[in-house]
Design an enzyme around this catalytic site. Structure first.
Site, PDB file in Angstrom:
ATOM      1  N   LYS A   1       1.469   4.192  -3.032  1.00  0.00           N
ATOM      2  CA  LYS A   1       1.368   5.638  -2.816  1.00  0.00           C
ATOM      3  C   LYS A   1       2.647   6.345  -3.262  1.00  0.00           C
ATOM      4  O   LYS A   1       2.603   7.420  -3.855  1.00  0.00           O
ATOM      5  CB  LYS A   1       1.052   5.923  -1.344  1.00  0.00           C
ATOM      6  CG  LYS A   1      -0.382   5.500  -0.995  1.00  0.00           C
ATOM      7  CD  LYS A   1      -0.646   5.439   0.492  1.00  0.00           C
ATOM      8  CE  LYS A   1      -2.110   5.091   0.764  1.00  0.00           C
ATOM      9  NZ  LYS A   1      -2.363   4.717   2.164  1.00  0.00           N
TER      10      LYS A   1
ATOM     11  N   ASP B   1       0.836  -1.200   0.000  1.00  0.00           N
ATOM     12  CA  ASP B   1       0.000   0.000   0.000  1.00  0.00           C
ATOM     13  C   ASP B   1       0.876   1.257   0.000  1.00  0.00           C
ATOM     14  O   ASP B   1       0.617   2.217  -0.733  1.00  0.00           O
ATOM     15  CB  ASP B   1      -0.920  -0.033   1.227  1.00  0.00           C
ATOM     16  CG  ASP B   1      -1.753   1.227   1.355  1.00  0.00           C
ATOM     17  OD1 ASP B   1      -2.633   1.436   0.498  1.00  0.00           O
ATOM     18  OD2 ASP B   1      -1.520   2.014   2.302  1.00  0.00           O
TER      19      ASP B   1
END
Ligand SMILES: NC(=O)c1ccc[n+]([C@@H]2O[C@H](COP(=O)([O-])OP(=O)(O)OC[C@H]3O[C@@H](n4cnc5c(N)ncnc54)[C@H](OP(=O)(O)O)[C@@H]3O)[C@@H](O)[C@H]2O)c1
Ligand SMILES: *[C@@H]1O[C@H](CO)[C@@H](O)[C@H](O)[C@H]1NC(C)=O
Ligand SMILES: *[C@@H]1O[C@H](CO)[C@@H](O)[C@H](O)[C@H]1NC(C)=O
Length: 376
Positions: free
Chosen positions: A231, A227
Site C-alpha cells: 500500500k 500488505d
C-alpha cells in the site's frame, strides 16, 4: 417510463467474481437500467468467460452466477482482450474491473490500457510490484487516454487515493503520510496495546483474530508487513509519478520489497509452513511483545503497526511504532479500522485524517464502483 438517455453507455467487463466481485456486480446491477451509465457485458472467473454482447447486457435480476457457470467459453485472456478491444474499436467506452489478486491479470493492464480499455481494480499487485510494470501502465495510459483507477487498493472503500491525487494536483506539498493500513494489524494492536502495562498475550490476540477470520489462514502472511508495504508503494509512486510532481526525496521503489519493512515474525518462526504450527509456537515470543508493551506504557504510549511515506525525509517504511495515548491512532480506532493522516503544507500543523472500516466486501466493492463512476 423515461426513455433511455442518449449518452453512450460504458461497457463493463468483470474479471474475478468472488466475494468482492459478487458484491460489486450486485451494487452495479442495483442502479436502475434507465438511469445507469453502465452495461455489464462480460464476466470471467478463473475457469469460464461469459460475453453477452452489448445489445443484451446482464439485467438486474439475471442469474449471472449460473449463466457464467454454464458458459461454454473457457476463460482465456487473449480472447477477452480481443473481444473488448473490438468494442473499443466500435467507439464504445469499455471498462474492465479486475477483482482478482492475480499477478497474471495485473500483467495485462498495459495491453488493455494501450487498447483503450479503462482498468479499475482493488488488486494491489500491478501498482506495488516491479517498477517496469508500473512504468508500462503509466505510459500505456498516457498514450491511449484510457484510465486506471485503484481507489480500493488502499483502505478498501475509504477515500485515500482520490484525496491524495487532489492534494497533489492542486499544488499542495505532501510532507508525510502515515497510517494504520492493515485491518488485521489494526485489530491486533487495538486489542493488544491500550496504554496499560498489562493485557492479553500477543499470541492469544493473534489466535483470536485468526479464529474470527481477520487474518490470512497463515498469520505470517499478515505479520510480515508486506500488505502494508504494498500500500505504501502505491501511495509513494502516486506522489512521484503525478503529472505536476516536482522531484522529491522519495526513494524510487523497485517493488514493495524495497520498502523498509520491520516484520513481526520472530526470526525462529520464519518459514514455518502451516498456520497451525505457527500459532502453536507463537507463545514462545509473548515475553518479547509484552516487554515492548510495557516500555510503551511507561512513556504513556501505545504500539501500532504503521506505514509511513515520509516525503520530506525521503523514506518509506512499515513497522511497529509508539504513539501517545491521546493520539488519534490510540483513541479513535476500533475493530479493524484503517486510519490515514496526510501531513501537507496546507494541512499543517493539523493533518487531514481519513478513518473507517478498511476491509470487507461491501465497502471494497463501493470503492470499485465509485471508481467506475469517475469514468462517467
Ligand atoms: N476483501 C477485502 O476486504 C479487500 C479489500 C481491499 C482489496 N481487496 C483485494 O481484492 C482482490 C481479491 O481479494 P481476495 O483476496 O479475495 O482474492 P481471491 O480470493 O484470490 O479471489 C480472486 C477471485 O478472482 C478469480 N480469479 C483468480 N485468478 C483469476 C484469473 N487468472 N482469471 C480470472 N479470474 C481469476 C477467482 O476466481 P474463481 O472463483 O473462479 O477461482 C476468485 O474468485 C485482491 O486483490 C485483494 O487484495 C480485498
Ligand atoms: C474479488 O472477488 C473475490 C472472490 O474470490 C473476493 O474474495 C475478493 O474479496 C474480491 N475483491 C475485490 C476487490 O473485488
Ligand atoms: C480484546 O479481545 C478480547 C477477545 O475478543 C475482548 O474480550 C477484549 O475486550 C478486547 N479488548 C480490547 C481492549 O479491545
Amino acid at each position: 417510463m423515461s426513455s433511455a438517455p442518449s449518452q453512450q453507455k460504458i461497457l463493463v467487463a468483470v474479471v474475478g467474481v468472488g466475494l468482492v466481485g459478487s458484491e460489486f456486480i450486485n451494487q452495479l446491477l442495483s442502479i436502475p437500467p434507465q438511469s445507469s451509465p453502465f452495461k455489464l457485458v462480460s464476466l470471467t472467473s478463473s475457469s469460464r468467460t461469459l460475453f453477452t454482447g452489448k445489445a443484451n447486457p446482464i439485467e438486474p435480476n439475471a442469474p449471472w452466477k449460473s449463466l457464467l457457470a454454464s458458459s461454454k467459453e473457457a476463460a482465456d485472456l487473449k480472447t477477452l482482450t480481443a473481444h473488448l478491444a473490438q468494442l473499443v474499436g466500435e467507439k464504445e467506452r469499455v471498462a474492465l474491473v479486475d477483482n482478482t489478486s492475480s499477478e497474471d491479470i495485473a500483467g495485462m493492464y498495459p495491453v488493455w490500457l494501450k487498447a483503450g480499455i479503462n482498468v479499475i481494480t482493488p488488486n494491489k499487485k500491478a501498482f506495488s510490484g516491479e517498477a517496469e510494470l508500473f512504468a508500462k501502465i503509466l505510459s500505456a495510459s498516457q498514450a491511449s487516454g484510457a484510465k486506471f483507477l485503484n481507489e480500493a487498493t488502499v483502505g478498501a472503500g475509504l477515500p485515500v487515493i482520490a484525496p491524495l491525487k487532489e492534494l497533489v494536483a492542486t499544488g499542495d506539498k505532501i510532507i508525510k503520510i502515515e497510517g494504520v493500513f492493515s485491518g488485521t494489524m489494526s485489530y491486533i494492536f487495538n486489542n493488544f496495546s491500550t496504554g496499560t502495562p498489562d493485557g492479553p498475550t500477543f499470541s492469544s490476540v493473534v489466535a483470536v483474530a485468526r479464529e474470527k477470520g481477520y487474518t490470512e489462514p497463515h498469520p505470517a502472511d499478515d505479520l510480515n508487513g508486506f500488505d502494508v508495504a504494498r500500500k505504501l508503494t502505491i501511495l509513494s509512486r502516486l506522489i512521484s509519478s503525478a503529472p505536476s510532481a516536482s522531484p522529491s526525496k522519495l526513494p524510487s521503489l523497485q517493488s514493495f520489497i524495497s520498502v523498509q519493512t520491520a516484520s513481526l515474525i520472530p526470526a525462529a518462526l520464519e518459514g514455518i509452513p502451516t498456520g497451525d504450527e505457527f500459532i502453536k509456537r507463537l507463545p514462545e515470543f509473548d515475553e518479547e511483545f509484552d516487554k515492548l508493551r510495557k516500555e510503551a506504557s511507561k512513556e504513556n504510549k501505545v504500539l501500532r503497526f504503521v506505514g509511513v511515506v515520509d516525503v520530506a525525509g525521503g523514506q518509506v517504511r512499515a513497522g511497529l511504532e509508539k504513539y501517545p495515548i491521546d493520539h488519534p491512532f490510540a483513541t479513535s480506532l476500533g475493530g479493524s479500522d484503517n486510519i490515514v493522516m496526510f501531513h501537507t503544507e496546507r494541512y499543517s500543523p493539523r493533518p487531514l485524517i481519513v478513518q473507517g472500516a478498511g476491509a470487507g466486501a461491501a465497502v471494497t466493492a463501493m470503492g470499485v464502483l465509485g471508481d467506475l463512476l469517475k469514468l462517467v
